[in-house]
Design a protein around this motif. Structure first.
Motif, short mmCIF file in Angstrom:
data_model
loop_
_atom_site.label_atom_id
_atom_site.label_comp_id
_atom_site.label_asym_id
_atom_site.label_seq_id
_atom_site.Cartn_x
_atom_site.Cartn_y
_atom_site.Cartn_z
N THR A 132 -18.44 7.63 -8.73
CA THR A 132 -17.90 6.29 -8.51
C THR A 132 -17.41 6.18 -7.08
OG1 THR A 132 -15.66 6.87 -9.20
CG2 THR A 132 -17.15 6.08 -10.92
N GLU A 133 -17.29 4.96 -6.62
CA GLU A 133 -16.81 4.76 -5.25
C GLU A 133 -15.30 4.92 -5.22
OE1 GLU A 133 -16.98 1.41 -1.77
OE2 GLU A 133 -18.54 1.43 -3.30
N ALA A 134 -14.86 6.01 -4.63
CA ALA A 134 -13.42 6.27 -4.53
C ALA A 134 -12.85 5.49 -3.35
CB ALA A 134 -13.17 7.76 -4.35
N PRO A 135 -11.69 4.91 -3.51
CA PRO A 135 -11.07 4.23 -2.38
C PRO A 135 -10.67 5.24 -1.30
CG PRO A 135 -9.56 4.31 -4.24
CD PRO A 135 -10.86 4.86 -4.72
N VAL A 136 -10.78 4.84 -0.07
CA VAL A 136 -10.36 5.66 1.07
C VAL A 136 -8.94 5.26 1.46
CG1 VAL A 136 -10.84 6.19 3.50
CG2 VAL A 136 -12.72 5.89 1.88
N GLU A 137 -8.61 4.02 1.15
CA GLU A 137 -7.30 3.47 1.48
C GLU A 137 -6.94 2.45 0.41
OE1 GLU A 137 -6.11 2.43 5.75
OE2 GLU A 137 -6.76 0.51 4.89
N LEU A 138 -5.66 2.37 0.10
CA LEU A 138 -5.15 1.37 -0.84
C LEU A 138 -4.07 0.58 -0.12
CD1 LEU A 138 -4.78 3.72 -3.94
CD2 LEU A 138 -6.55 1.97 -3.61
N THR A 139 -3.93 -0.68 -0.49
CA THR A 139 -2.89 -1.52 0.12
C THR A 139 -1.85 -1.89 -0.93
OG1 THR A 139 -4.46 -2.40 1.72
CG2 THR A 139 -2.42 -3.65 1.39
N CYS A 140 -0.63 -1.47 -0.68
CA CYS A 140 0.51 -1.81 -1.54
C CYS A 140 1.05 -3.16 -1.09
CB CYS A 140 1.62 -0.77 -1.41
SG CYS A 140 1.09 0.92 -1.70
N ASP A 141 1.26 -4.06 -2.04
CA ASP A 141 1.79 -5.37 -1.66
C ASP A 141 3.06 -5.77 -2.41
OD1 ASP A 141 0.71 -5.95 -4.16
OD2 ASP A 141 -0.39 -7.72 -3.48
N ARG A 142 3.51 -4.90 -3.35
CA ARG A 142 4.72 -5.23 -4.11
C ARG A 142 5.52 -3.96 -4.40
NH1 ARG A 142 0.64 -7.17 -6.79
NH2 ARG A 142 0.92 -5.84 -8.60
N LEU A 143 6.82 -4.12 -4.32
CA LEU A 143 7.75 -3.09 -4.80
C LEU A 143 8.29 -3.62 -6.11
CD1 LEU A 143 9.60 -0.56 -4.51
CD2 LEU A 143 11.22 -2.07 -3.31
N ARG A 144 8.21 -2.82 -7.16
CA ARG A 144 8.72 -3.29 -8.44
C ARG A 144 9.67 -2.26 -9.04
NH1 ARG A 144 3.67 -3.02 -12.78
NH2 ARG A 144 3.65 -0.77 -12.96
N TRP A 145 10.56 -2.79 -9.86
CA TRP A 145 11.50 -1.97 -10.62
C TRP A 145 11.11 -2.13 -12.08
CZ3 TRP A 145 16.67 -3.93 -12.70
CH2 TRP A 145 17.37 -2.90 -13.32
N TRP A 146 10.91 -1.00 -12.73
CA TRP A 146 10.51 -1.00 -14.14
C TRP A 146 11.64 -0.40 -14.95
CZ3 TRP A 146 7.90 3.36 -16.97
CH2 TRP A 146 7.50 2.96 -18.24
N ASP A 147 12.12 -1.16 -15.92
CA ASP A 147 13.16 -0.70 -16.84
C ASP A 147 12.64 -0.92 -18.26
OD1 ASP A 147 15.31 -0.13 -18.43
OD2 ASP A 147 16.73 -1.39 -17.34
N PRO A 148 12.02 0.10 -18.87
CA PRO A 148 11.43 -0.08 -20.19
C PRO A 148 12.46 -0.34 -21.29
CG PRO A 148 11.31 2.21 -19.53
CD PRO A 148 11.82 1.45 -18.34
N SER A 149 13.69 0.08 -21.09
CA SER A 149 14.70 -0.15 -22.13
C SER A 149 15.02 -1.65 -22.26
CB SER A 149 15.98 0.63 -21.84
OG SER A 149 16.60 0.16 -20.67
N GLN A 150 14.76 -2.40 -21.21
CA GLN A 150 15.00 -3.85 -21.25
C GLN A 150 13.69 -4.64 -21.22
OE1 GLN A 150 18.01 -5.37 -18.56
NE2 GLN A 150 18.77 -3.32 -18.24
N ASP A 151 12.54 -3.93 -21.29
CA ASP A 151 11.25 -4.58 -21.17
C ASP A 151 11.17 -5.41 -19.90
OD1 ASP A 151 9.22 -3.92 -22.80
OD2 ASP A 151 9.46 -5.58 -24.20
#
Length: 170
Positions: free
Chosen positions: A143-162
């Motif tokens: 498969t075509e593997a990415p050489v570079e990825l672009t991050c565009d969001r910082l997120r906070w995940w709290d599964p206890s509060q969904d």
């Protein structure tokens, strides 16, 4: 109590490149992140995960990481995690030195982090039986593997509060 996490998410074409590899593994009958049905399942780069992340750390992350977005990160090959009969397959990631330094400062604020050493990676497959590794690597090589990825969001995940909260976006 499940872990909370601060993560970087990817812009659509980077997300699609990783998901294509998930789907290729799944189509070959190999466990992949495509098998994970949670609504929170999306390609990402975890900066820190811990049983609890204080609101002050979340705010500090927004201030420290947000200015670097969008961030282009290099994909440096595959890495395997695990010592038992099953392993995790991931892309090894090389962030920009300034982003890595900002992440280190945030990680210092979370002394109870799940992983004391940060190995930046994007997970492709978890719980892959070692006997399937040759097939998994063959699929990923085809498969075509990415050489570079672009991050565009910082997120906070709290599964206890969904809760998944975008802290910073571009």
């Amino acid at each position: 109590m499940p872990d909370q996490a601060l993560e970087l998410s990817f812009e659509p074409s980077s997300d699609a490149a990783v998901v294509a590899q998930w789907e290729a593994l799944k189509a070959a009958g190999i466990p992949s992140q495509a098998d994970h049905r949670s609504m929170t399942n999306a390609p990402h780069l975890t900066l820190v995960a811990a049983v609890g992340i204080a609101p002050a750390v979340v705010d500090a992350a927004r201030d420290a990481i947000g200015p670097f977005l969008p961030a282009r990160i290099g994909v440096r090959g595959l890495v395997l995690f695990g010592q038992g009969p099953r392993v995790t397959i991931a892309h090894l990631i090389e962030p920009d030195p300034a982003l890595a330094a900002a992440t280190a400062r945030i990680r210092e604020l979370v002394p109870t982090g799940r992983h004391p050493v940060w190995t930046p990676h994007v997970t492709l497959a978890r719980r892959v039986p070692r006997r399937l590794l040759p097939a998994a690597l063959e699929v990923l090589e085809s498969t075509e593997a990415p050489v570079e990825l672009t991050c565009d969001r910082l997120r906070w995940w709290d599964p206890s509060q969904d809760l998944i909260e975008d802290l910073a976006t571009t």
